[in-house]
Design an enzyme around this catalytic site. Structure first.
Site, PDB file in Angstrom:
ATOM      1  N   GLU A 264     -27.684  19.872  -9.272  1.00  0.00           N
ATOM      2  CA  GLU A 264     -26.495  20.732  -9.227  1.00  0.00           C
ATOM      3  C   GLU A 264     -27.031  22.136  -8.986  1.00  0.00           C
ATOM      4  O   GLU A 264     -27.763  22.670  -9.815  1.00  0.00           O
ATOM      5  CB  GLU A 264     -25.711  20.609 -10.537  1.00  0.00           C
ATOM      6  CG  GLU A 264     -24.384  21.325 -10.515  1.00  0.00           C
ATOM      7  CD  GLU A 264     -24.459  22.660 -11.213  1.00  0.00           C
ATOM      8  OE1 GLU A 264     -24.491  23.679 -10.475  1.00  0.00           O
ATOM      9  OE2 GLU A 264     -24.515  22.718 -12.442  1.00  0.00           O
ATOM     10  N   CYS A 303     -22.565  28.790 -12.158  1.00  0.00           N
ATOM     11  CA  CYS A 303     -22.639  28.079 -10.887  1.00  0.00           C
ATOM     12  C   CYS A 303     -21.247  27.802 -10.337  1.00  0.00           C
ATOM     13  O   CYS A 303     -21.100  27.505  -9.151  1.00  0.00           O
ATOM     14  CB  CYS A 303     -23.413  26.777 -11.055  1.00  0.00           C
ATOM     15  SG  CYS A 303     -22.722  25.670 -12.299  1.00  0.00           S
TER      16      CYS A 303
END
Length: 709
Positions: A264, A303
């Site tokens: 990720e 993120c």
């Protein structure tokens, strides 16, 4: 292995003991993000990473394998409760990373919430076993003696979890929870700038005494070389930069050695304002609030933060003005330990330099500064004074506007801080095109109250995103927000975002398991899966005419102590008359013509004339198998997979065969769930209906004993 401690060095937890490197080893310094004060050192030089991995594969696998899925899920609840009782300790430490109280709620409370969620879902949705049957059964022979299905079992190695600096608690627990339920030991490698918060959380978890030996290890420092000793048995879950992910993904043990790898990474997430959401609408206000929230929570170090704010060209000035006004009114920059501070420092001076450098690149590429500054801002210090803290990693929120929405840097360079870029689109198709230029993102918000716009934008961008957050007046108060991954839903995204997938409820548990095709006889497949398969042996009570064996007790008289998979009941036939059908129709109000009008029913190609209601048959079937006296069966709590196969006309008869299919004792209660395979036949042995009956059954038959005594 050296086990001495040094107060200035953050220890690792390996081989079920705390470990620090020897004096003189290479270490990295960590400073308070708000003041620049030197605090601790990190290092793992001298740590035998092969030994750490071997400990997980042996001791960790053995100890976790001694527990069932439900038992491991229950331990997560116990762990969450213990962490909850100690969270103030983590709050105080986390403030030193620049995290405000709101940030701590996202990271620390959010991480604990993940444990609660997975504990609940694990016990509710998984069997109390260590094998999960995936899907139904495929017949592989005409006579039913050879069948196939799929099963999940845990991978035989370790889950190595490399986490980013922005979420030192949530980032660890969202990976740890599904691995733990699956029965796979975890090796945590946190990022150095905030790893001391992770170490504190791990220390609390170890002190709880809840975790089995070998189930959790922590490397505080460099883990370079760990991938060298991993193989196909293991899984590497990485969160961090795309460049680091690519380097790890290119390692021979990933490319040819079979190490499972999920990532990720960087993500230029977007928020799209619909053309209907003009200034003055609830959607416009909700959009501005979402943009400011994502700029300032965790100082934009997420993120999932909004990096590209995409609005109708005619709305650019209004959005820029509204965002700026909200930043002015809501943001108090400073040390989180000072009263009133709403946004803290970045995690480190290195991070501050990186973000400033990225903004300078964006300005050079055509961005214009609409709000904020790159100069060191005046902030509120821990003492409550206003000052410029040269050694603090503070940065003003920054809003960039772009005349050219197609500038390459806008869609390729991420400033991982309190920064967003505002650009305009001409129509909905253009908004889709601009969002897709992020080359794969974790999440996008679509803010509109127009269903058609929501449909067009979502279907246009979904293939480029791991999650789409629809925001309008109906969800503006209840939404968990653009930037908050929920443990029930997948977290990840294609392309630049890493192509991985985390969370997603039970899906994340299955990521730590191997799906295997299983072929064999019904008896052997039953033995492996713990689920009775059609064609496997049964011990039948009831009617001798339909296979009952002498001396077999009614299965509803058996508690979980005595009940076994394959215990069954076969009933006698019961005839259905037109009077029964008519009475049921009038009693229930279900006077559909197929039950009440012979001519109309005969004209229907599916029916031979008037037929019994399906629910009449199910109700009568219950009458054929239920044991009326008090006993270990406490309640019927539902049916699953009900299908009506053959219509039953007046004059036909039905019978039922009921077989204990799946037994799931509850860890915390004195009862468990039993799923019974229910099969209704007619007088010609044709299948009329199939379904599963779900009951709650006592572990010990106390109710029946008390009643008869």
């Amino acid at each position: 292995m050296s086990t001495h401690t040094t107060s200035a060095t953050v220890p690792s937890y390996v081989l079920d003991q705390w470990w620090t490197p020897a004096e003189g080893s290479r270490t990295a310094e960590v400073r308070d993000a708000n003041t620049g004060e030197a605090m601790l050192r990190f290092g793992a030089e001298g740590l035998d990473l092969g030994e750490v991995l071997a400990h997980a594969r042996t001791i960790g696998q053995r100890e976790l394998g001694a527990l069932s899925l439900h038992e491991r899920a229950l331990k997560l609840k116990e762990l969450a409760m213990f962490l909850n009782s100690r969270r103030d300790e983590l709050y105080a430490l986390s403030h030193r990373t620049g995290a405000t109280q709101v940030d701590n709620m996202v990271d620390i409370d959010g991480g604990i919430g993940v444990l609660f969620t997975y504990s609940s879902k694990g016990r509710r949705e998984l069997p109390n076993a260590n094998v999960i049957q995936d899907g139904g059964v495929e017949p592989l022979s005409k006579d039913g003696s050879f069948i196939g299905t799929h099963i999940y079992t845990r991978i035989p190695g370790a889950a190595v979890q490399v986490n980013a600096f922005n979420f030192p608690v949530w980032g660890m627990l969202e990976k740890f929870a599904p691995a733990f339920i699956a029965g796979v030991p975890t090796i945590v490698k946190p990022a150095t700038p905030t790893g001391y918060v992770t170490e504190a959380a791990v220390r609390i978890m170890i002190e709880s005494g809840i975790l089995p030996p070998g189930s959790l290890q922590l490397i505080s420092g460099s883990a370079r070389g760990l991938l060298d000793v991993m193989d196909y048995r293991d899984l590497l879950a990485f969160t961090g930069s795309a460049s680091t992910a690519q380097s790890l993904k290119a390692h021979p043990n990933v490319v040819t050695g079979g190490v499972r790898f999920t990532a990720e990474t960087d993500s230029l997430n977007a928020a799209i304002l619909g053309p209907d959401a003009v200034e003055g609408t609830p959607e416009f206000d909700a959009f501005v609030k979402a943009v400011v929230t994502e700029m300032t929570v965790k100082a934009g170090q997420k993120c999932t933060a909004i990096r590209r704010t995409i609005v109708p060209e005619g709305q650019r000035e209004a959005v820029a003005k509204a965002v700026s006004e909200r930043l002015d009114s809501r943001v108090v920059l400073g040390d989180p330990r000072a009263e009133g501070v709403t946004m803290g420092a970045l995690a480190s001076l290195d991070q501050l330099r990186d973000v400033r450098g990225a903004v300078e690149e964006l300005l050079a590429a055509g961005g214009e500064l609409a709000y904020g500054t790159l100069d060191a801002p005046s902030v509120r210090t821990a003492s409550g004074e206003e000052a410029v803290v040269e050694q603090g990693a503070f940065m003003s929120p920054v809003l960039l506007t772009w005349a050219d929405g197609d500038a390459e840097a806008l869609h390729s360079r991420e400033a991982f801080g309190p920064v967003t870029s505002l650009l305009g689109y001409t129509d909905v198709a253009d908004a889709v095109r601009l969002a897709a230029r992020g080359s794969g993102s974790l999440v996008a918000t679509v803010c509109t109250n127009d269903p058609e716009v929501a449909r067009e934008l979502t279907t246009g961008i979904a293939g480029h995103h791991g999650r789409v957050h629809l925001l309008n007046r109906e969800t503006s108060r209840s939404s968990t927000g653009h930037g908050s991954p929920m443990p029930q839903l997948v977290h990840g995204g294609p392309g630049r975002a890493g192509g991985g997938e985390e969370l997603g409820g039970i899906r994340a548990v299955l990521h730590h398991m191997q799906r295997t095709a299983l072929q064999g006889s019904p008896n052997l497949v039953t033995a492996v899966t713990g689920v009775w398969q059609t064609g496997a042996d049964r011990r039948i009570a009831g009617s001798p005419a339909y296979g009952a064996e002498a001396g077999q007790e009614h299965p509803f008289r058996k508690s979980l102590t005595d009940l076994r998979i394959g215990d069954a009941l076969a009933s006698d036939l019961r005839q259905v008359t037109q009077e029964d059908i008519t009475a049921f129709a009038h009693t229930t109000g279900d006077t559909f013509y197929a039950h009440t009008d012979p001519e109309a029913a005969a004209a229907n190609p599916f029916f031979p004339g008037t037929v019994a209601h399906g629910y009449l048959l199910v109700a009568w079937a219950a009458g054929l198998f239920v044991e009326p006296a008090p006993g270990p069966v406490l309640a019927n709590y539902g049916l699953e997979n009900l299908r009506f196969v053959t219509p039953v006309a007046a004059g036909d008869s039905i019978r039922i065969t009921l077989t204990a299919k799946r037994i799931t004792p509850r860890v915390t209660d004195e009862y468990g769930e039993v799923a019974w395979d229910a099969l209704i036949h007619n007088q010609d042995d044709e299948i009329v209906a199939t379904y599963d009956v779900l009951t709650l059954v006592e572990k010990e038959d106390t109710l029946y004993r008390d009643w008869t005594d």
